[in-house]
Design a protein around this motif. Structure first.
Motif, mmCIF file in Angstrom:
data_model
loop_
_atom_site.group_PDB
_atom_site.id
_atom_site.type_symbol
_atom_site.label_atom_id
_atom_site.label_comp_id
_atom_site.label_asym_id
_atom_site.label_seq_id
_atom_site.Cartn_x
_atom_site.Cartn_y
_atom_site.Cartn_z
ATOM 1 N N HIS A 145 -7.018 -14.198 -0.504
ATOM 2 C CA HIS A 145 -6.463 -14.683 -1.773
ATOM 3 C C HIS A 145 -7.364 -14.250 -2.913
ATOM 4 C CE1 HIS A 145 -9.270 -17.994 -2.732
ATOM 5 N NE2 HIS A 145 -9.428 -18.044 -1.420
ATOM 6 N N SER A 146 -6.763 -14.195 -4.099
ATOM 7 C CA SER A 146 -7.485 -13.800 -5.290
ATOM 8 C C SER A 146 -6.855 -14.487 -6.491
ATOM 9 C CB SER A 146 -7.397 -12.272 -5.478
ATOM 10 O OG SER A 146 -7.953 -11.890 -6.724
ATOM 11 N N TRP A 170 -1.430 -2.814 3.343
ATOM 12 C CA TRP A 170 -1.461 -4.167 2.788
ATOM 13 C C TRP A 170 -0.142 -4.494 2.101
ATOM 14 C CZ3 TRP A 170 -0.641 -3.756 -2.369
ATOM 15 C CH2 TRP A 170 -1.104 -2.621 -3.016
ATOM 16 N N TRP A 223 -11.307 -10.493 -3.827
ATOM 17 C CA TRP A 223 -10.541 -11.083 -2.716
ATOM 18 C C TRP A 223 -11.450 -11.855 -1.780
ATOM 19 C CZ3 TRP A 223 -5.373 -10.934 -2.809
ATOM 20 C CH2 TRP A 223 -4.781 -10.066 -3.726
ATOM 21 N N ASP A 236 2.157 -11.686 -5.652
ATOM 22 C CA ASP A 236 1.611 -12.322 -6.845
ATOM 23 C C ASP A 236 2.444 -13.571 -7.119
ATOM 24 O OD1 ASP A 236 0.773 -13.154 -9.339
ATOM 25 O OD2 ASP A 236 1.021 -11.198 -10.295
ATOM 26 N N GLN A 283 1.019 -7.350 -0.836
ATOM 27 C CA GLN A 283 0.458 -8.280 -1.808
ATOM 28 C C GLN A 283 1.568 -9.046 -2.505
ATOM 29 O OE1 GLN A 283 -2.548 -6.639 -4.432
ATOM 30 N NE2 GLN A 283 -1.852 -7.919 -6.107
ATOM 31 N N GLY A 292 -6.635 -10.719 -8.780
ATOM 32 C CA GLY A 292 -6.101 -9.483 -8.211
ATOM 33 C C GLY A 292 -7.141 -8.418 -7.947
ATOM 34 N N SER A 301 0.821 -1.208 0.000
ATOM 35 C CA SER A 301 0.000 0.000 0.000
ATOM 36 C C SER A 301 0.854 1.256 0.000
ATOM 37 C CB SER A 301 -0.925 0.000 1.216
ATOM 38 O OG SER A 301 -0.179 -0.172 2.418
#
Length: 101
Positions: free
Chosen positions: A89-90, A48, A96, A52, A50, A93, A14
């Motif tokens: 999780h996604s 946050w 979520w 990938d 993240q 992206g 973030s």
């Protein structure tokens, strides 16, 4: 992430305090620092990190550790610890699903 096979470009956040606390430094035991949000951070809980993974993978656990910077053992040392977090999780992206927290 621990192996270093995942490039830093696949780790985002973030905000970032400075290059010393960049998202890529969030790897377990790979860095003396870690990730830390910027000084003008949003309200607590809105930060946050993240990761990938590139393709769908099964994640069997998450390990967190505290971070420190400064001279070891002196009063100038700064310590940072996560006390609470949520895990989501996604597959795209955008959508979520929270699985913990």
């Amino acid at each position: 992430m621990l192996s270093g096979l995942l490039p830093d470009s696949q780790i985002s956040a973030s905000s970032v305090r400075d290059l010393h606390w960049a998202p890529g430094a969030a790897r377990l035991v790979a860095s003396r620092s870690g990730w830390f949000p910027g000084p003008a951070q949003p309200l607590a809980g809105e930060e946050w990190l993240q990761v990938d993974l590139g393709t769908p993978k099964t994640v069997r656990g998450v390990i967190t550790q505290g971070a420190r910077s400064g001279e070891g053992g002196t009063s100038s040392e700064n310590r940072a610890f996560v006390r609470k977090y949520r895990l989501a999780h996604s597959l795209n992206g955008k959508d979520w699903n929270f699985v913990w927290g």
